[in-house]
Design a protein around this motif. Structure first.
Motif, PDB file in Angstrom:
ATOM      1  N   ASP A 118      51.022  17.649 -11.027  1.00 26.38           N
ATOM      2  CA  ASP A 118      50.654  18.560 -12.120  1.00 26.38           C
ATOM      3  C   ASP A 118      50.881  20.032 -11.795  1.00 26.38           C
ATOM      4  O   ASP A 118      50.780  20.881 -12.680  1.00 26.38           O
ATOM      5  CB  ASP A 118      49.163  18.391 -12.465  1.00 26.38           C
ATOM      6  N   ASN A 119      51.111  20.342 -10.542  1.00 31.92           N
ATOM      7  CA  ASN A 119      51.245  21.744 -10.168  1.00 31.92           C
ATOM      8  C   ASN A 119      52.632  22.110  -9.662  1.00 31.92           C
ATOM      9  O   ASN A 119      52.851  23.235  -9.229  1.00 31.92           O
ATOM     10  CB  ASN A 119      50.177  22.117  -9.132  1.00 31.92           C
ATOM     11  N   GLN A 142      62.199  23.364  -4.838  1.00 33.62           N
ATOM     12  CA  GLN A 142      62.653  24.691  -4.400  1.00 33.62           C
ATOM     13  C   GLN A 142      61.729  25.270  -3.335  1.00 33.62           C
ATOM     14  O   GLN A 142      61.806  26.463  -3.027  1.00 33.62           O
ATOM     15  CB  GLN A 142      62.740  25.656  -5.599  1.00 33.62           C
ATOM     16  N   GLU A 165      58.675  22.912 -10.552  1.00 32.08           N
ATOM     17  CA  GLU A 165      60.029  22.386 -10.776  1.00 32.08           C
ATOM     18  C   GLU A 165      60.013  20.973 -11.363  1.00 32.08           C
ATOM     19  O   GLU A 165      61.065  20.360 -11.516  1.00 32.08           O
ATOM     20  CB  GLU A 165      60.821  22.404  -9.455  1.00 32.08           C
ATOM     21  N   HIS A 192      58.299  25.580  -3.354  1.00 31.92           N
ATOM     22  CA  HIS A 192      57.126  26.354  -3.784  1.00 31.92           C
ATOM     23  C   HIS A 192      55.916  26.080  -2.891  1.00 31.92           C
ATOM     24  O   HIS A 192      55.043  26.922  -2.749  1.00 31.92           O
ATOM     25  CB  HIS A 192      56.757  26.025  -5.232  1.00 31.92           C
ATOM     26  N   GLN A 205      43.173  22.967 -12.808  1.00 34.79           N
ATOM     27  CA  GLN A 205      43.767  21.832 -12.090  1.00 34.79           C
ATOM     28  C   GLN A 205      45.254  21.642 -12.384  1.00 34.79           C
ATOM     29  O   GLN A 205      45.961  21.033 -11.602  1.00 34.79           O
ATOM     30  CB  GLN A 205      43.021  20.540 -12.440  1.00 34.79           C
ATOM     31  N   ARG A 206      45.695  22.069 -13.554  1.00 35.30           N
ATOM     32  CA  ARG A 206      47.131  21.945 -13.883  1.00 35.30           C
ATOM     33  C   ARG A 206      47.685  23.345 -14.028  1.00 35.30           C
ATOM     34  O   ARG A 206      47.364  24.041 -14.975  1.00 35.30           O
ATOM     35  CB  ARG A 206      47.318  21.192 -15.209  1.00 35.30           C
ATOM     36  N   ASN A 207      48.522  23.749 -13.109  1.00 38.15           N
ATOM     37  CA  ASN A 207      48.918  25.155 -13.083  1.00 38.15           C
ATOM     38  C   ASN A 207      50.333  25.317 -12.531  1.00 38.15           C
ATOM     39  O   ASN A 207      50.533  25.663 -11.378  1.00 38.15           O
ATOM     40  CB  ASN A 207      47.898  25.938 -12.239  1.00 38.15           C
ATOM     41  N   ARG A 208      51.312  25.055 -13.382  1.00 40.99           N
ATOM     42  CA  ARG A 208      52.711  25.230 -12.957  1.00 40.99           C
ATOM     43  C   ARG A 208      53.143  26.663 -13.228  1.00 40.99           C
ATOM     44  O   ARG A 208      54.116  26.901 -13.943  1.00 40.99           O
ATOM     45  CB  ARG A 208      53.624  24.290 -13.742  1.00 40.99           C
ATOM     46  N   HIS A 209      52.412  27.623 -12.695  1.00 45.88           N
ATOM     47  CA  HIS A 209      52.709  29.021 -13.021  1.00 45.88           C
ATOM     48  C   HIS A 209      54.043  29.474 -12.420  1.00 45.88           C
ATOM     49  O   HIS A 209      54.569  28.857 -11.491  1.00 45.88           O
ATOM     50  CB  HIS A 209      51.567  29.923 -12.552  1.00 45.88           C
ATOM     51  N   GLY A 258      58.523  32.889  -9.719  1.00 45.72           N
ATOM     52  CA  GLY A 258      59.781  32.481 -10.321  1.00 45.72           C
ATOM     53  C   GLY A 258      59.940  30.981 -10.279  1.00 45.72           C
ATOM     54  O   GLY A 258      59.015  30.238  -9.937  1.00 45.72           O
ATOM     55  N   VAL A 259      61.139  30.547 -10.639  1.00 47.58           N
ATOM     56  CA  VAL A 259      61.406  29.121 -10.718  1.00 47.58           C
ATOM     57  C   VAL A 259      62.910  28.961 -10.514  1.00 47.58           C
ATOM     58  O   VAL A 259      63.672  29.898 -10.754  1.00 47.58           O
ATOM     59  CB  VAL A 259      60.902  28.566 -12.081  1.00 47.58           C
ATOM     60  N   GLY A 260      63.332  27.798 -10.007  1.00 52.41           N
ATOM     61  CA  GLY A 260      64.756  27.608  -9.744  1.00 52.41           C
ATOM     62  C   GLY A 260      65.161  28.119  -8.368  1.00 52.41           C
ATOM     63  O   GLY A 260      64.299  28.353  -7.509  1.00 52.41           O
ATOM     64  N   ARG A 309      63.392  31.038  -6.271  1.00 50.91           N
ATOM     65  CA  ARG A 309      61.944  31.054  -6.003  1.00 50.91           C
ATOM     66  C   ARG A 309      61.672  32.054  -4.863  1.00 50.91           C
ATOM     67  O   ARG A 309      62.340  32.061  -3.850  1.00 50.91           O
ATOM     68  CB  ARG A 309      61.504  29.637  -5.586  1.00 50.91           C
ATOM     69  N   GLU A 319      45.954  30.534  -6.947  1.00 54.48           N
ATOM     70  CA  GLU A 319      47.035  30.227  -7.896  1.00 54.48           C
ATOM     71  C   GLU A 319      46.692  30.695  -9.306  1.00 54.48           C
ATOM     72  O   GLU A 319      47.556  31.162 -10.036  1.00 54.48           O
ATOM     73  CB  GLU A 319      47.334  28.719  -7.905  1.00 54.48           C
ATOM     74  N   VAL A 352      41.749  27.536  -2.946  1.00 55.26           N
ATOM     75  CA  VAL A 352      43.139  27.081  -3.058  1.00 55.26           C
ATOM     76  C   VAL A 352      43.596  27.084  -4.516  1.00 55.26           C
ATOM     77  O   VAL A 352      44.765  27.382  -4.816  1.00 55.26           O
ATOM     78  CB  VAL A 352      43.332  25.702  -2.380  1.00 55.26           C
ATOM     79  N   PHE A 353      42.662  26.822  -5.432  1.00 56.97           N
ATOM     80  CA  PHE A 353      42.991  26.879  -6.863  1.00 56.97           C
ATOM     81  C   PHE A 353      42.913  28.318  -7.383  1.00 56.97           C
ATOM     82  O   PHE A 353      43.714  28.738  -8.207  1.00 56.97           O
ATOM     83  CB  PHE A 353      42.029  26.009  -7.681  1.00 56.97           C
TER      84      PHE A 353
END
Lengths: 64, 416
Positions: A53-54, A11, A57, A13, B344-348, B352-354, B357, B284, B280-281
């Motif tokens: 990992d980031n 999407q 989607e 991001h 390091q792992r951050n799918r925040h 939004g999502v979908g 976004r 987020e 950069v991290f």
């Protein structure tokens, strides 16, 4: 290691191309474009994992 | 005015109200309590609304555009009528298939390469603001009112090609729409003082005085076409309105919350100064921990089989999507309640999502990063001026951020 990008799921991001600019680029609309084909060079394995990992989607998968 | 004095909330699970000051003050604690006791809260206020707080539920609804319409995105006492699939501010209020058409029109203007061009504008804006802030030697400043809020206002004004002085009007419109939703209806304010009037006039002015070759967004929309047809005036004004409403409070809140956090964490301030690669991290992670935006949906007309985490919902119910609550869900994030700048792992889900976004996410990120970088260059050491961190005033409604943020300056640098 192989990288797969699901363009239907992407999407735009932009997390992958900001974290792994050697592996991903942005197209003119901000959607991700994979820059490598075939095996990911060893030096970029960590970057590939970071991109996967980031992705909010879950559009990036890694096959090892 | 419309009722802005709804009764206080005594039970967040069955009678929540996100427009009340007690929600603004303690939203993270309320989300945690709900997550443990009742992860899909309900209220009869606003004609019936739901508040899911689990990451899983929030993400699922955001992705499910079949059952949940974007026709209404700001919960208030009134339901939008007959606006789908375009809505009053495309594409945020649009549903498929029109959504994609309206979105693709805007995407190129907000892609990273285009946003990069605005970074020098944002940086210069921050530097000007810091010069003003430090000019009179005060040792306490308001980082929200004197700094954070002006950054997105000035950048958006430049992007639209309107005078920066119009920023004061933007803030009035935004306050009315976001903080006191449902207010400003017919008879309450003069039409000449409304966002609608401002937008009509701005488009009229640009049509009367075209700026061929200009890269401003109003010109871009006037010159754009959909399948060979120019956009309707409603589409143009709706989209410009969206950019003003969605692009300012949100980013202001993110910058303010980040400075509020850093004011309390000397270790994080040091980390940012000593290791620029962490930025950069960090951007987020600050977006995860302090995501400003709660989006909303309406259960689509005619839907009979929708549910949220097992709770059946009925057509035309409001549904809030608290992205910040989802971002603090321990089921989705390790040490969710800890701010870990180099996470390091951050799918925040801050954007939004979908398919919806946030289209301005690249712009928001850039402004947040530049806003923190420039602040840290001039003010590397600072703390909350009040002894009690709760003395900070947080906004009500669907955009969360500090609106008053008194900061004591502990050390400052001259311009490099």
């Amino acid at each position: 290691m192989q990288l797969k990008l699901d363009s239907e799921a992407c999407q735009g991001h932009g997390r992958c191309y900001s974290l792994a600019p050697d592996l991903f680029d942005s197209d003119d609309e901000g959607y991700a474009v994979l820059k490598v084909t075939g095996d990911v060079p060893d030096a970029l394995h960590d970057a590939a994992r970071l991109a996967a990992d980031n992705c909010p989607e879950f559009a990036i998968t890694i096959e090892e | 005015m419309t009722d802005t004095t709804r009764p206080p909330v005594t039970d967040w699970a069955t009678d929540f109200d996100h427009t009340r000051p007690e929600y603004a003050e303690s939203a993270p604690e309320i989300w945690e309590q709900l997550r443990n006791e009742c992860p899909v809260a309900h209220t009869d206020r606003f004609g019936g609304a739901w508040l899911p707080v689990r990451h899983e539920d929030v993400a699922a609804i955001a992705r499910d555009t079949e059952h949940f319409s974007s026709e209404g995105v700001i919960v208030n006492d009134f339901r939008p009528v007959d606006l789908a699939p375009i809505g009053y501010a495309p594409p945020i209020t649009s549903d498929p298939p029109f959504h994609q058409v309206a979105r693709r029109l805007l995407l190129p203007a907000f892609a990273p390469k285009q946003i990069d061009r605005w970074e020098p504008v944002a940086r210069a804006t921050c530097q000007e603001l810091l010069d003003e802030l430090l000019a009179d030697g005060a040792d306490v400043v308001d980082a929200a009112a004197q700094y954070a809020q002006h950054i997105p206002v000035r950048v958006i004004a430049d992007m639209l090609g309107v005078p920066r002085e119009d920023g004061d009007k933007f803030r009035t419109f935004i306050h009315r729409i976001l903080e006191v939703p449902g207010s400003g209806g017919p008879g309450e304010i003069e039409y000449e003082d409304t966002l609608d009037y401002y937008l009509d006039e701005a488009v009229k002015e640009r049509r009367a005085n075209p700026r061929p070759g200009s890269d401003d967004l109003i010109t871009y929309l006037i010159e754009a076409d959909l399948d060979g047809e120019p956009l309707t005036d409603d589409h143009i004004t709706g989209t410009i309105g969206l950019l003003i409403i969605a692009g300012i409070d949100t980013t202001w809140s993110a910058i303010g919350s980040s400075l509020w956090h850093l004011a309390q964490r000397p270790d994080h301030r040091r980390q940012l100064v000593e290791d620029p690669d962490v930025m950069v991290f960090a951007v987020e992670e600050l977006l995860r921990a302090y995501a400003p935006v709660t989006m909303a949906r309406i259960v689509a007309e005619g839907v009979t089989d929708a549910e949220i985490g097992g709770c059946p919902v009925k057509e035309r119910d409001w549904v809030l999507l608290p992205f910040p609550a989802a971002n603090l869900d321990p089921e989705a994030f390790e040490d969710a309640d800890q701010v870990i700048l180099d996470r390091q792992r951050n799918r925040h889900l801050a954007f939004g999502v979908g398919i919806h976004r946030c289209i301005g996410s690249n712009l928001a990120r850039m402004e947040l990063r530049v806003g923190i970088e420039e602040w840290m260059k001039r003010i590397p050491d600072f703390e909350l001026a009040a002894d009690d961190p709760d003395a900070v005033r947080w906004s009500t409604g669907q955009v969360r951020g500090p609106r008053e943020l008194p900061i004591r300056l502990l050390s400052t640098n001259e311009v490099a």
